[in-house]
Design a protein around this motif. Structure first.
Motif, PDB file in Angstrom:
ATOM      1  N   SER A   1       0.821  -1.208   0.000  1.00 28.12           N
ATOM      2  CA  SER A   1       0.000   0.000   0.000  1.00 28.12           C
ATOM      3  C   SER A   1       0.856   1.259   0.000  1.00 28.12           C
ATOM      4  O   SER A   1       1.999   1.252   0.474  1.00 28.12           O
ATOM      5  N   PHE A   2       0.281   2.338  -0.502  1.00 28.96           N
ATOM      6  CA  PHE A   2       0.844   3.672  -0.353  1.00 28.96           C
ATOM      7  C   PHE A   2      -0.294   4.677  -0.475  1.00 28.96           C
ATOM      8  O   PHE A   2      -1.369   4.365  -1.001  1.00 28.96           O
ATOM      9  N   THR A   3      -0.056   5.896   0.022  1.00 26.80           N
ATOM     10  CA  THR A   3      -1.107   6.906   0.096  1.00 26.80           C
ATOM     11  C   THR A   3      -0.608   8.234  -0.452  1.00 26.80           C
ATOM     12  O   THR A   3       0.524   8.642  -0.170  1.00 26.80           O
ATOM     13  N   PHE A   4      -1.457   8.886  -1.233  1.00 28.17           N
ATOM     14  CA  PHE A   4      -1.188  10.234  -1.728  1.00 28.17           C
ATOM     15  C   PHE A   4      -2.125  11.211  -1.009  1.00 28.17           C
ATOM     16  O   PHE A   4      -3.300  10.901  -0.774  1.00 28.17           O
ATOM     17  N   LYS A   5      -1.613  12.402  -0.704  1.00 27.15           N
ATOM     18  CA  LYS A   5      -2.409  13.415  -0.024  1.00 27.15           C
ATOM     19  C   LYS A   5      -2.774  14.537  -0.986  1.00 27.15           C
ATOM     20  O   LYS A   5      -2.318  14.577  -2.119  1.00 27.15           O
ATOM     21  N   ASN A   6      -3.626  15.441  -0.514  1.00 27.86           N
ATOM     22  CA  ASN A   6      -4.043  16.636  -1.269  1.00 27.86           C
ATOM     23  C   ASN A   6      -4.719  16.280  -2.587  1.00 27.86           C
ATOM     24  O   ASN A   6      -4.457  16.876  -3.635  1.00 27.86           O
ATOM     25  N   ILE A   7      -5.607  15.293  -2.533  1.00 31.66           N
ATOM     26  CA  ILE A   7      -6.374  14.891  -3.717  1.00 31.66           C
ATOM     27  C   ILE A   7      -7.651  15.723  -3.781  1.00 31.66           C
ATOM     28  O   ILE A   7      -8.424  15.755  -2.812  1.00 31.66           O
TER      29      ILE A   7
ATOM     30  N   PHE B   1      -8.375   2.835  -3.343  1.00 34.33           N
ATOM     31  CA  PHE B   1      -8.495   1.914  -4.464  1.00 34.33           C
ATOM     32  C   PHE B   1      -7.956   0.558  -4.024  1.00 34.33           C
ATOM     33  O   PHE B   1      -6.854   0.454  -3.485  1.00 34.33           O
ATOM     34  N   GLU B   2      -8.738  -0.491  -4.266  1.00 28.38           N
ATOM     35  CA  GLU B   2      -8.260  -1.857  -4.074  1.00 28.38           C
ATOM     36  C   GLU B   2      -7.889  -2.394  -5.454  1.00 28.38           C
ATOM     37  O   GLU B   2      -8.744  -2.551  -6.319  1.00 28.38           O
ATOM     38  N   MET B   3      -6.599  -2.650  -5.649  1.00 29.44           N
ATOM     39  CA  MET B   3      -6.059  -3.013  -6.953  1.00 29.44           C
ATOM     40  C   MET B   3      -5.663  -4.485  -6.977  1.00 29.44           C
ATOM     41  O   MET B   3      -5.224  -5.044  -5.966  1.00 29.44           O
ATOM     42  N   ALA B   4      -5.807  -5.100  -8.142  1.00 35.75           N
ATOM     43  CA  ALA B   4      -5.404  -6.490  -8.326  1.00 35.75           C
ATOM     44  C   ALA B   4      -4.247  -6.563  -9.304  1.00 35.75           C
ATOM     45  O   ALA B   4      -4.322  -6.008 -10.403  1.00 35.75           O
ATOM     46  N   VAL B   5      -3.170  -7.223  -8.901  1.00 31.56           N
ATOM     47  CA  VAL B   5      -2.087  -7.574  -9.813  1.00 31.56           C
ATOM     48  C   VAL B   5      -2.370  -8.998 -10.273  1.00 31.56           C
ATOM     49  O   VAL B   5      -2.265  -9.951  -9.489  1.00 31.56           O
ATOM     50  N   GLU B   6      -2.762  -9.143 -11.523  1.00 28.51           N
ATOM     51  CA  GLU B   6      -3.207 -10.440 -12.045  1.00 28.51           C
ATOM     52  C   GLU B   6      -1.988 -11.217 -12.550  1.00 28.51           C
ATOM     53  O   GLU B   6      -1.587 -11.116 -13.712  1.00 28.51           O
ATOM     54  N   VAL B   7      -1.430 -12.012 -11.651  1.00 28.72           N
ATOM     55  CA  VAL B   7      -0.162 -12.687 -11.920  1.00 28.72           C
ATOM     56  C   VAL B   7      -0.297 -13.687 -13.061  1.00 28.72           C
ATOM     57  O   VAL B   7       0.647 -13.887 -13.839  1.00 28.72           O
ATOM     58  N   ASP B   8      -1.442 -14.319 -13.205  1.00 23.86           N
ATOM     59  CA  ASP B   8      -1.621 -15.270 -14.307  1.00 23.86           C
ATOM     60  C   ASP B   8      -1.432 -14.595 -15.660  1.00 23.86           C
ATOM     61  O   ASP B   8      -0.908 -15.198 -16.609  1.00 23.86           O
ATOM     62  N   LYS B   9      -1.816 -13.300 -15.768  1.00 27.13           N
ATOM     63  CA  LYS B   9      -1.671 -12.584 -17.033  1.00 27.13           C
ATOM     64  C   LYS B   9      -0.217 -12.222 -17.348  1.00 27.13           C
ATOM     65  O   LYS B   9       0.105 -11.924 -18.499  1.00 27.13           O
ATOM     66  N   ILE B  10       0.637 -12.218 -16.345  1.00 21.27           N
ATOM     67  CA  ILE B  10       2.056 -11.984 -16.605  1.00 21.27           C
ATOM     68  C   ILE B  10       2.592 -13.058 -17.549  1.00 21.27           C
ATOM     69  O   ILE B  10       3.483 -12.812 -18.368  1.00 21.27           O
ATOM     70  N   PHE B  11       2.007 -14.246 -17.457  1.00 22.63           N
ATOM     71  CA  PHE B  11       2.471 -15.370 -18.272  1.00 22.63           C
ATOM     72  C   PHE B  11       1.511 -15.714 -19.418  1.00 22.63           C
ATOM     73  O   PHE B  11       1.884 -16.463 -20.327  1.00 22.63           O
ATOM     74  N   TYR B  12       0.304 -15.180 -19.382  1.00 23.17           N
ATOM     75  CA  TYR B  12      -0.637 -15.457 -20.468  1.00 23.17           C
ATOM     76  C   TYR B  12      -1.598 -14.283 -20.602  1.00 23.17           C
ATOM     77  O   TYR B  12      -2.528 -14.118 -19.829  1.00 23.17           O
ATOM     78  N   ASN B  13      -1.297 -13.436 -21.591  1.00 27.73           N
ATOM     79  CA  ASN B  13      -2.093 -12.244 -21.816  1.00 27.73           C
ATOM     80  C   ASN B  13      -2.115 -11.992 -23.315  1.00 27.73           C
ATOM     81  O   ASN B  13      -2.917 -12.575 -24.039  1.00 27.73           O
ATOM     82  N   ALA B  14      -1.207 -11.175 -23.808  1.00 27.03           N
ATOM     83  CA  ALA B  14      -1.085 -11.000 -25.260  1.00 27.03           C
ATOM     84  C   ALA B  14      -0.470 -12.236 -25.910  1.00 27.03           C
ATOM     85  O   ALA B  14      -0.802 -12.592 -27.044  1.00 27.03           O
ATOM     86  N   VAL B  15       0.455 -12.882 -25.179  1.00 30.12           N
ATOM     87  CA  VAL B  15       1.101 -14.093 -25.679  1.00 30.12           C
ATOM     88  C   VAL B  15       1.136 -15.128 -24.562  1.00 30.12           C
ATOM     89  O   VAL B  15       0.950 -14.811 -23.388  1.00 30.12           O
TER      90      VAL B  15
ATOM     91  N   ILE C   1      -2.637  -5.063 -14.263  1.00 29.86           N
ATOM     92  CA  ILE C   1      -3.093  -4.417 -13.032  1.00 29.86           C
ATOM     93  C   ILE C   1      -4.477  -3.836 -13.284  1.00 29.86           C
ATOM     94  O   ILE C   1      -4.688  -3.082 -14.246  1.00 29.86           O
ATOM     95  N   GLN C   2      -5.419  -4.178 -12.443  1.00 27.41           N
ATOM     96  CA  GLN C   2      -6.806  -3.748 -12.598  1.00 27.41           C
ATOM     97  C   GLN C   2      -7.366  -3.212 -11.285  1.00 27.41           C
ATOM     98  O   GLN C   2      -6.800  -3.432 -10.215  1.00 27.41           O
ATOM     99  N   ILE C   3      -8.479  -2.497 -11.390  1.00 33.90           N
ATOM    100  CA  ILE C   3      -9.176  -2.001 -10.201  1.00 33.90           C
ATOM    101  C   ILE C   3     -10.175  -3.061  -9.737  1.00 33.90           C
ATOM    102  O   ILE C   3     -11.032  -3.498 -10.512  1.00 33.90           O
ATOM    103  N   ASP C   4     -10.064  -3.478  -8.502  1.00 32.08           N
ATOM    104  CA  ASP C   4     -11.021  -4.405  -7.913  1.00 32.08           C
ATOM    105  C   ASP C   4     -12.193  -3.671  -7.283  1.00 32.08           C
ATOM    106  O   ASP C   4     -13.351  -4.101  -7.385  1.00 32.08           O
ATOM    107  N   ASN C   5     -11.885  -2.567  -6.593  1.00 27.94           N
ATOM    108  CA  ASN C   5     -12.933  -1.878  -5.849  1.00 27.94           C
ATOM    109  C   ASN C   5     -12.438  -0.479  -5.482  1.00 27.94           C
ATOM    110  O   ASN C   5     -11.239  -0.200  -5.479  1.00 27.94           O
ATOM    111  N   PHE C   6     -13.390   0.399  -5.190  1.00 26.47           N
ATOM    112  CA  PHE C   6     -13.084   1.745  -4.701  1.00 26.47           C
ATOM    113  C   PHE C   6     -14.018   2.032  -3.540  1.00 26.47           C
ATOM    114  O   PHE C   6     -15.224   1.801  -3.610  1.00 26.47           O
ATOM    115  N   LYS C   7     -13.458   2.556  -2.467  1.00 27.40           N
ATOM    116  CA  LYS C   7     -14.320   2.874  -1.325  1.00 27.40           C
ATOM    117  C   LYS C   7     -13.706   3.980  -0.481  1.00 27.40           C
ATOM    118  O   LYS C   7     -12.557   4.349  -0.642  1.00 27.40           O
TER     119      LYS C   7
END
Length: 250
Positions: free
Chosen positions: A101-107, A199-213, A244-250
């Motif tokens: 995780s990390f946080t940005f301020k002054n949004i 933001f709850e983000m997903a790093v889709e590790v399966d796509k690192i090995f199977y996505n475009a190729v 990397i995709q967005i899973d959720n925002f809250k």
């Protein structure tokens, strides 16, 4: 009469001390909020276990032991099309180490319709002085351990672990680096910032090995540190978009 003159002189002194152009008042504190990004590694939509083996689309049995990213250039797009570029917007994550995780301020508050960011750094930052960053800054090499030195710059992404080959456990290592391997991500997503948000983000590790190729560790290579030329990285990097995709925002 003497008292009148004293009052007049005092008024002139006070008036002359007033600044001609007083600074504008500070913005109210509640006009901006903080925005946190929390990342989860997933494989086929299931949260990753860094101790267990999984099977890729290419039928490689693997265990990911290190998954690290440097992220930059975060931009929010408002519903009216205006872009809000976040200042000093750098993030470092190392998911197997639970640095997620990390946080940005002054949004600025408002209604938004997309999120944009990069995995990697622009050339000036990548090849700049790494000692310019404060002790806890995500680009400080002592924080991220992802800097190659003056000539090499930073590593943008590290994917390391083990795979099974003929009954043996072997290591794989991919270090994505060099300016040409900066990867832009643009995610369309409607969200409203009215308070401190996440933001709850997903790093889709399966796509690192199977996505475009379809990338096979056993057949395409188990090692690349972004050499020049580097046929392994050329194919490995083709899968970088959309991982990397967005899973959720809250």
């Amino acid at each position: 009469m003497k008292n009148y003159i004293k009052i007049l002189l005092l008024s002139l002194v006070v008036f002359s001390c007033k600044p001609e152009n007083p600074p504008p008042p500070d913005k109210p504190a509640d006009e901006t909020v903080s925005l946190t990004f929390k990342f989860t590694g997933k494989f086929n939509d299931i949260p990753m276990s860094w101790l267990n083996y999984v099977v890729t689309h290419a039928n490689d049995t693997i265990r990911v032991a290190r998954l690290k990213y440097l992220l930059s250039n975060f931009v929010l797009e408002k519903s009216n099309g205006e872009f809000v570029k976040l200042t000093d917007a750098y993030g470092f994550i190392s998911l197997a180490d639970r640095l997620d995780s990390f946080t940005f301020k002054n949004i600025p508050k408002g209604d938004y319709k997309s999120l944009r960011f990069e995995v990697g750094l622009d050339s000036a930052i990548n090849h700049g002085n790494p000692q310019q960053w404060s002790i806890n800054h995500p680009l400080n090499p002592s924080v991220n351990d992802m800097h190659w030195g003056w000539s090499g710059g930073y590593i943008f992404q590290i994917v390391e672990g083990y795979y099974k080959s003929n009954g043996l456990e072997k290591a794989f290592s991919y270090h994505v680096a060099n300016d040409v391997h900066t990867q832009k991500h643009a995610l369309v997503y409607d969200f409203t910032i009215s308070k401190n948000s996440k933001f709850e983000m997903a790093v889709e590790v399966d796509k690192i090995f199977y996505n475009a190729v379809d990338f096979s560790i056993k057949n395409d290579g188990d090692f690349s540190h972004s050499g020049d030329p580097d046929l392994v990285m050329d194919k490995f990097f083709k899968n970088a978009g959309g991982t990397i995709q967005i899973d959720n925002f809250k």
